[in-house]
Write an enzyme that holds these catalytic residues in place. Sequence first.
Site, short mmCIF file in Angstrom:
data_model
loop_
_atom_site.label_atom_id
_atom_site.label_comp_id
_atom_site.label_asym_id
_atom_site.label_seq_id
_atom_site.Cartn_x
_atom_site.Cartn_y
_atom_site.Cartn_z
N ARG A 1 31.92 41.82 38.57
CA ARG A 1 32.77 42.64 39.44
C ARG A 1 32.45 44.11 39.29
NH1 ARG A 1 38.89 41.90 37.61
NH2 ARG A 1 39.20 44.13 37.81
N PHE B 1 36.07 30.23 44.54
CA PHE B 1 37.33 30.29 45.28
C PHE B 1 37.23 31.02 46.62
CE2 PHE B 1 37.61 33.53 41.85
CZ PHE B 1 37.64 34.69 42.63
N ARG C 1 43.24 46.18 46.32
CA ARG C 1 44.23 45.37 45.59
C ARG C 1 45.27 44.99 46.62
NH1 ARG C 1 44.90 44.28 40.35
NH2 ARG C 1 43.43 45.82 39.60
N GLU D 1 34.95 32.47 39.67
CA GLU D 1 35.29 32.82 38.30
C GLU D 1 34.50 31.88 37.38
OE1 GLU D 1 37.34 35.31 37.59
OE2 GLU D 1 38.23 34.92 35.62
N ARG E 1 34.61 37.30 36.71
CA ARG E 1 34.27 37.17 38.12
C ARG E 1 32.76 37.16 38.31
NH1 ARG E 1 38.49 39.30 41.98
NH2 ARG E 1 37.77 38.50 43.98
N LYS F 1 44.55 30.09 37.86
CA LYS F 1 43.95 31.39 37.54
C LYS F 1 43.25 31.23 36.20
CE LYS F 1 44.92 36.31 37.01
NZ LYS F 1 43.87 36.52 36.03
N LYS G 1 48.87 37.36 41.70
CA LYS G 1 48.72 36.58 40.47
C LYS G 1 50.06 36.47 39.76
CE LYS G 1 47.28 40.85 38.26
NZ LYS G 1 46.20 41.71 37.88
N GLU H 1 46.48 28.44 43.36
CA GLU H 1 45.28 28.04 42.62
C GLU H 1 45.43 28.29 41.13
OE1 GLU H 1 42.08 30.34 44.32
OE2 GLU H 1 42.18 29.27 46.21
P1 AMP Z 1 43.60 40.27 36.69
O1 AMP Z 1 42.27 40.37 35.98
O2 AMP Z 1 44.73 39.88 35.81
O3 AMP Z 1 43.86 41.46 37.58
O4 AMP Z 1 43.47 39.04 37.70
C1 AMP Z 1 42.56 38.99 38.75
C2 AMP Z 1 41.33 38.23 38.32
O5 AMP Z 1 41.59 36.86 38.10
C3 AMP Z 1 40.26 38.19 39.37
O6 AMP Z 1 39.51 39.37 39.39
C4 AMP Z 1 39.41 37.00 38.96
O7 AMP Z 1 38.38 37.42 38.08
C5 AMP Z 1 40.37 36.13 38.19
N1 AMP Z 1 40.65 34.81 38.78
C6 AMP Z 1 40.78 33.67 38.08
N2 AMP Z 1 41.05 32.64 38.88
C7 AMP Z 1 41.09 33.10 40.15
C8 AMP Z 1 41.32 32.50 41.43
N3 AMP Z 1 41.61 31.21 41.56
N4 AMP Z 1 41.29 33.31 42.52
C9 AMP Z 1 41.04 34.64 42.41
N5 AMP Z 1 40.81 35.25 41.22
C10 AMP Z 1 40.83 34.50 40.10
#
Ligand code: AMP
Length: 583
Positions: free
Chosen positions: A291, A362, A438, A321, A276, A271, A444, A269
């Site tokens: 979140r 999502f 986690r 998101e 969130r 990102k 990601k 998907e």
């Molecule tokens: P990070 O903030 O780098 O830890 O990445 C995780 C965050 O990416 C999640 O908490 C979401 O807020 C965001 N996110 C963006 N797009 C997506 C997606 N397609 N699926 C899940 N999380 C996503």
Amino acid sequence: MEYLNLVQLYQKLEETTKRLEKTYLLSEFLKTTKKEDIAHIVLLLQGKLFPSWDERKIGVASRLILKAINISTGITIEKIEQEWKKTGDLGLVAENLVTRKKQVTLFSHQLSTQKVFNNLRKLAGLEGAGTVDKKLQLIAELLTSSKPLEAKYIIRTLLEELRVGVGEGSLRDAIVWASFGDKIGLKYLSENKIDISSREEYNHYAAIVQRAYDLTNDFSSVAEAAKLGLKELEEIELAVFRPLKVMLALKVKDIKEGFERCGKPADIEYKLDGFRIQVHKQGNKIKLFTRRLEEVTLQFPEVVEYVKKNVKGDSFILDSEAAGFNPKTGKYFPFQHISQRIRRKYDIEEMSNKFPVELNVFDILYYNGKNLIKEDFQKRRELIEKLITNKPKKIQVVTNLITEDEKKVEKFYKDSLSAGNEGIMFKKLDSPYKPGARVGHMVKMKPVMETLDLVIVGAEWGTGKRANWLSSFTLACIDEDGNFLEIGKMGTGIKEKSEEGTSFEQLTDELKPLILSEKGREVKLKPKVVIEVNYEEIQKSPNYSSGYALRFPRMINLRLDRHPSECSTITLVEDLYYGQKKK
Ligand code: AMP
């Protein structure tokens, strides 16, 4: 229960840093706590009056506490301020001053936990004319009846600074020990040792308690149910309008690793670089949570409308998101442009025109009375595709691709980056939703180096033209018991003017109400504000309590959407430190 009993426990908890000993102390206490007291006592044990997702806040400033101490002891404000400057801790000030007063007046009532809890809770409900006086009255009433030690902890609770070190892990284990200790033959031998008849049995009950917590985010309702019995605990269910902790993703370095983690084929998907939002709907009512589990329904009226008009179903919980975009060009904005909307209480409409968001859904966790978190991801994804009518720049199911072809993923990744996104996510098709975890089944991949989310625990007043602003911020990561460990000081990345991004002025406005104490130019702050930080390198350092220091840390974003408890862990810092050495 008498408040003094709880205070004695606070003291014992404060005296030990040993996790097992803390758990033991807590579990013995929970065992003797009566059914009718358990809910409020578990909140007080965490220094809270409401579960974290409850909108109500205590809202008491240090100034008001000074005045309340003045009223209840008769000691002048100036004298109280002097004492405060000396120790930097209003709790200790209250303890010392109440001691002095008690030598004069010998008489006081016995305070109960319920009375303390009720008075403190009433503070949060007060609004309108005469609020300050009523607040003063409620606090002063408690201080007048309290013994010195009680005064100390009442003030610390008011300041949301209990500091007795009760982390989520020890509280969860304490509930397991107190409720099922006999069943698992648990014996506490010493601060470093317990004996249990079966690790498997232990894990079984720990998982039941953890599940209840994941679904409620409230240890007081978990402990209350556990007190009633196993059945009541197992019957705790996910409920609309009670937000769940979100599932978090591990990071992978390349497409190959993404597939190794999530299997082939996997769901890939976009990102998005937004924030969130958990959407809860029941009948005509919709609530939005970040979140951090904070409610932001009022801040995003357009999102409420999009959901109302374009998502079928009587009741549901969606994970999504919200991505900001430039209303003129339609291109996605990085997170920092929309971050100001999260706290905004006025000019909401203007903000939504200037900084519109698109909701990218999502996941779905609950639908028309059914909990879906154990269902396969693919099924959940198919359901949202059925329920949501895609309206680009308003609401849509997040763009995806189900494939096992690395080349296709490579192209998808590039497309995602050129659309202004942060990277891509990989999701395992047959995986459950794990609240608060986690996980390795949702990962990601993004091009930039791993940034850290750190909490600001201190700062210094600037000099010269920055004299009214806080600058040079002390940053901290977190350990598994919820203690904040310092990891360096940062002064760059913050802007002079707010048009350019997060400014000194904005940060100062966020941090000023959190000041716990001041000495010269230095201030200590309640650990509440999370920022995302970039750095050149992580070094070992004896100067900070984490044992590490960041070289050239630089602020990238003010993360008002993140809770301090979810900031980067010391384990992550260690991993990154050893990772960089390998290179
Ligand atoms: P990070 O903030 O780098 O830890 O990445 C995780 C965050 O990416 C999640 O908490 C979401 O807020 C965001 N996110 C963006 N797009 C997506 C997606 N397609 N699926 C899940 N999380 C996503």
